[in-house]
Design a protein around this motif. Structure first.
Motif, PDB file in Angstrom:
ATOM      1  N   TYR B  42      11.652 -26.585  14.266  1.00 50.05           N
ATOM      2  CA  TYR B  42      10.380 -25.892  14.136  1.00 50.05           C
ATOM      3  C   TYR B  42       9.236 -26.886  14.044  1.00 50.05           C
ATOM      4  N   LEU B  60       1.132 -20.938  21.722  1.00 44.67           N
ATOM      5  CA  LEU B  60       1.549 -19.589  21.351  1.00 44.67           C
ATOM      6  C   LEU B  60       2.283 -18.906  22.491  1.00 44.67           C
ATOM      7  N   VAL B  63       6.020 -19.574  22.887  1.00 43.73           N
ATOM      8  CA  VAL B  63       6.844 -18.865  21.904  1.00 43.73           C
ATOM      9  C   VAL B  63       7.027 -17.410  22.326  1.00 43.73           C
ATOM     10  N   LEU B  64       5.942 -16.770  22.764  1.00 40.64           N
ATOM     11  CA  LEU B  64       6.045 -15.363  23.147  1.00 40.64           C
ATOM     12  C   LEU B  64       6.893 -15.193  24.392  1.00 40.64           C
ATOM     13  N   TYR B  67      10.384 -15.317  23.359  1.00 42.54           N
ATOM     14  CA  TYR B  67      10.724 -14.073  22.667  1.00 42.54           C
ATOM     15  C   TYR B  67      11.038 -12.972  23.677  1.00 42.54           C
ATOM     16  N   VAL B  68      10.188 -12.861  24.726  1.00 39.48           N
ATOM     17  CA  VAL B  68      10.425 -11.859  25.763  1.00 39.48           C
ATOM     18  C   VAL B  68      11.759 -12.116  26.444  1.00 39.48           C
ATOM     19  N   ASN B  71      14.716 -11.142  24.260  1.00 46.85           N
ATOM     20  CA  ASN B  71      14.868  -9.697  24.205  1.00 46.85           C
ATOM     21  C   ASN B  71      15.435  -9.137  25.504  1.00 46.85           C
ATOM     22  N   TYR B  72      15.055  -9.776  26.631  1.00 48.06           N
ATOM     23  CA  TYR B  72      15.629  -9.352  27.900  1.00 48.06           C
ATOM     24  C   TYR B  72      17.124  -9.599  27.921  1.00 48.06           C
ATOM     25  N   ARG B  74      19.041  -9.728  25.392  1.00 52.61           N
ATOM     26  CA  ARG B  74      19.673  -8.788  24.463  1.00 52.61           C
ATOM     27  C   ARG B  74      19.891  -7.430  25.104  1.00 52.61           C
ATOM     28  N   GLU B  78      21.905  -2.703  29.152  1.00 52.34           N
ATOM     29  CA  GLU B  78      21.362  -1.400  29.509  1.00 52.34           C
ATOM     30  C   GLU B  78      20.520  -1.483  30.765  1.00 52.34           C
ATOM     31  N   LEU B  79      19.924  -2.654  31.019  1.00 50.40           N
ATOM     32  CA  LEU B  79      19.027  -2.775  32.160  1.00 50.40           C
ATOM     33  C   LEU B  79      19.771  -3.021  33.463  1.00 50.40           C
ATOM     34  N   GLU B  82      19.450  -0.608  36.327  1.00 51.25           N
ATOM     35  CA  GLU B  82      18.169  -0.310  36.937  1.00 51.25           C
ATOM     36  C   GLU B  82      17.901  -1.143  38.179  1.00 51.25           C
TER      37      GLU B  82
END
Lengths: 226, 88
Positions: B42, B60, B63-64, B67-68, B71-72, B74, B78-79, B82
């Motif tokens: 960190y 910033l 980091v975001l 994060y995206v 989450n993708y 994760r 389910e995706l 599609e």
């Protein structure tokens, strides 16, 4: 489409371990602390914003109410950052879960009410009867005021849950509709524009926190300090 | 040629490929060791990209973006359904 629409709201688990804990703790990474007088741009910006918000919110309270500043500022930062992070693609928003919002609303509301009852018992009880009511109406009005008091934490929690969930669902739906209409065209431009506007309005999720903390604040103010 | 520097003090990029398993096994896997690793990571990122005189939005945004991406990963299961296909 049916099962797909709500899968973004289930609690994320990975191999049976709660991943949701990490997601809830993630916004804390975005607020670094600094004990310098002149820090880096990021920390300076956040400190300025926090000072602005705290001054605007806590100025109406007396010294006893201002002891709640830390609590309320953390609350607004947490809910604001969580809602804004939920607008990123594929992310999970903890505030869509009613359990979490109830866990935030009930203790805070109860703390305010109990503080008011302990320190100013007569004034708190007097809130149940507005001034100048005709005598025959008094029993009914006391009942109504009691109900309105006890519905406050429920309203706080459900308001936040419903707003955020509804916004996310709408984005999913309209986004899906745009994709489906892409092959049919003409209406595509209109729908995409609607998505854009909806997203912008949803970014007023930040206004949502304002609503949350402000409502909480009003309640605290009325009960504690009068 | 035998290593003159003991294995424990070498950085990862200096470890020879044959020594890699023993190097990994020697790392500190206690809870405080793992916590120390996260803390070092960190602060390495923070001091390089955020805690500088003219920090930009990149600190910033990276980091975001991570994060995206996480989450993708994760929700990939389910995706998967599609994808662009003729028949679903």
């Amino acid at each position: 489409m049916n099962e797909n629409l709500f899968t973004s709201f289930i609690t994320p688990m990975i191999l049976g371990l709660p991943l949701v804990t990490l997601i809830v703790l993630f916004p804390s990474l975005l607020f670094p602390t600094s004990n310098r007088l002149v820090s880096n741009r990021f920390v300076t910006l956040q400190q300025w914003m926090l000072q602005l918000v705290s001054k605007q919110m806590m100025s109406i309270h007396n010294s006893k109410g201002q002891t709640w500043t830390l609590m309320l500022m953390s609350l607004i930062l947490f809910i604001g950052s969580t809602n804004l992070l939920g607008l990123l693609p594929h992310s999970f928003t903890p505030t869509t879960q009613l359990s979490m919002n109830l866990g935030m609303a009930i203790p805070l509301w109860a703390g305010a009410v109990i503080t008011g009852f302990r320190n100013k018992t007569k004034a708190s009880l007097a809130h149940f009867l507005p001034q100048g009511t005709p005598t025959p109406l008094i029993p009914m009005l006391v009942i109504i005021e009691t109900i309105s008091l006890f519905i406050q934490p429920m309203a706080l929690a459900v308001r936040l849950t419903a707003n955020i969930t509804a916004g996310h669902l709408l984005i999913h739906l309209i986004g899906g509709a745009t994709l489906a209409l892409m092959s049919i065209s003409t209406t595509t431009a209109l729908i995409t524009f609607t998505i854009l506007i909806l997203l912008t309005i949803l970014e007023f999720a930040v206004a949502m926190i304002q609503a949350y903390v402000f409502t909480l604040l009003v309640s605290l103010y009325l009960h504690d300090n009068t | 040629m035998a290593s003159v520097v003991p294995l424990k003090e070498k950085k990862l990029l200096e470890v020879k490929l044959g020594e890699l398993p023993s190097w990994i096994l020697m790392r500190d896997f206690t809870p405080s060791g793992i916590a120390g690793a996260f803390q070092r990571g960190y602060y390495r990122y923070y001091n390089k990209y955020v805690n500088v005189k003219k920090g930009s939005i990149a600190g910033l945004s990276m980091v975001l973006a991570a994060y995206v991406f996480l989450n993708y990963c994760r929700s990939y299961k389910e995706l998967k359904h599609e994808r662009l296909r003729k028949y679903h």
